[in-house]
Design an enzyme around this catalytic site. Structure first.
Site, PDB file in Angstrom:
ATOM      1  N   GLY A   1      41.548   6.728 -19.812  1.00 34.50           N
ATOM      2  CA  GLY A   1      40.068   6.905 -20.350  1.00 34.50           C
ATOM      3  C   GLY A   1      39.362   6.000 -19.647  1.00 34.50           C
TER       4      GLY A   1
ATOM      5  CB  VAL B   1      27.412   3.551 -27.137  1.00 40.87           C
ATOM      6  CG1 VAL B   1      26.596   1.939 -27.168  1.00 40.87           C
ATOM      7  CG2 VAL B   1      27.999   3.568 -28.309  1.00 40.87           C
TER       8      VAL B   1
ATOM      9  CG  ASP C   1      37.073   4.444 -23.307  1.00 39.37           C
ATOM     10  OD1 ASP C   1      37.808   4.863 -22.671  1.00 39.37           O
ATOM     11  OD2 ASP C   1      37.042   4.582 -24.715  1.00 39.37           O
TER      12      ASP C   1
ATOM     13  CG  ASN D   1      36.978  10.976 -28.745  1.00 46.40           C
ATOM     14  OD1 ASN D   1      36.932  11.996 -28.178  1.00 46.40           O
ATOM     15  ND2 ASN D   1      37.806   9.929 -28.173  1.00 46.40           N
TER      16      ASN D   1
ATOM     17  CG  ASN E   1      29.035   6.567 -32.805  1.00 48.22           C
ATOM     18  OD1 ASN E   1      28.027   7.200 -33.457  1.00 48.22           O
ATOM     19  ND2 ASN E   1      30.021   5.797 -33.398  1.00 48.22           N
TER      20      ASN E   1
ATOM     21  CB  THR F   1      37.580   7.518 -32.158  1.00 45.51           C
ATOM     22  OG1 THR F   1      36.396   7.574 -32.229  1.00 45.51           O
ATOM     23  CG2 THR F   1      38.279   8.580 -32.873  1.00 45.51           C
TER      24      THR F   1
END
Length: 255
Positions: free
Chosen positions: A107, A13, A109, A9, A11, A132
């Protein structure tokens, strides 16, 4: 060479891995309305500035918690590298080393974090990701991803105070000299940073109790380094954990 891209949300990466070792890492601000052409210019410039031959990148793995960016980043990858990326999502989950109960809610991630943690540490694990959002992902020793606890991230909490109050500024996230703030900056840092110390320690205590066994606790995420000096319950600090998970997944599926 493998390129891992994690769209968060705040960056985006990226990491480049050669012979299973990270050789480059870079991050850019997440801008949800950028086009594939704009991202192509950014990535081409970043890679060329590091003397990376685009033709050497033959594996690309993508994770995104920003749905609107999946298509432009995918199009950018096709233009720049002439291939489609492997996109982490529910279709891949049945073939991973972990079991996921809510594949369309979690998510990607967090899935990547869980894969990396389970691969590295085997036993019960808790991954605390300071981004975030502040997330706690619980993984059993058999690879069962039990679930997640989510709280606002430190910067999110600080920004919310500034945005919703007339006289409170948005200050840097850092450890204050005391829990009793003598000025507005230190007062905010005491409430958020030291308050989050208590939040993290309590949730880790309770999640560890529910896991009912020896548990490895791993810190990751962009703000994890700020909290490490004041929280002694972390066994490992893995700033590349999400990218490590994407690399493990990429190497598995590109065989």
């Amino acid at each position: 060479m493998l390129l891992a891209i994690d769209i968060g949300n705040s960056n985006v990466v990226c990491g480049l891995s050669e012979n299973n070792h990270w050789t480059e890492q870079f991050r850019i601000h997440t801008v949800a309305n950028k086009t594939s052409d704009e991202y192509e210019v950014i990535y081409r410039t970043l890679l060329q500035s590091r003397n990376i031959d685009l033709k050497q990148i033959n594996k690309i793995v993508l994770s995104s918690v920003v749905p609107s960016l999946i298509f432009p980043i995918k199009e950018m990858i096709k233009k720049l590298f002439g291939q489609d990326p492997l996109i982490l999502g529910p279709d891949l989950y049945p073939r991973l080393s972990i079991k996921i109960h809510n594949p369309y809610e979690i998510g990607t991630d967090l899935v990547a974090n869980a894969v990396a943690a389970h691969n590295k540490y085997k036993g019960n694990c808790i991954v605390v990701d300071f981004g975030t959002a502040l997330t706690f992902t619980a993984i059993k020793s058999d690879g069962d991803l039990l679930g997640v606890s989510i709280a606002p991230g430190l910067k999110t909490a600080m920004a919310s105070l500034s945005r919703n109050t007339a006289k409170l500024p948005n200050v840097d996230i850092s450890i204050p000299p005391s829990c009793i703030g003598k000025n507005t900056t230190h007062a905010l840092q005491a409430g958020v940073v030291m308050g989050y110390k208590g939040l993290v320690q309590y949730l880790l205590q309770e999640i560890t109790r529910e896991l009912n066994g020896k548990t490895t606790v791993i810190a990751t995420g962009g703000l994890s380094g700020i909290m490490l000096p004041i929280i002694d319950t972390f066994d490992h600090h893995e700033p590349m954990l999400t990218l490590d998970g994407l690399k493990i997944i990429g190497n598995q599926f590109y065989k």
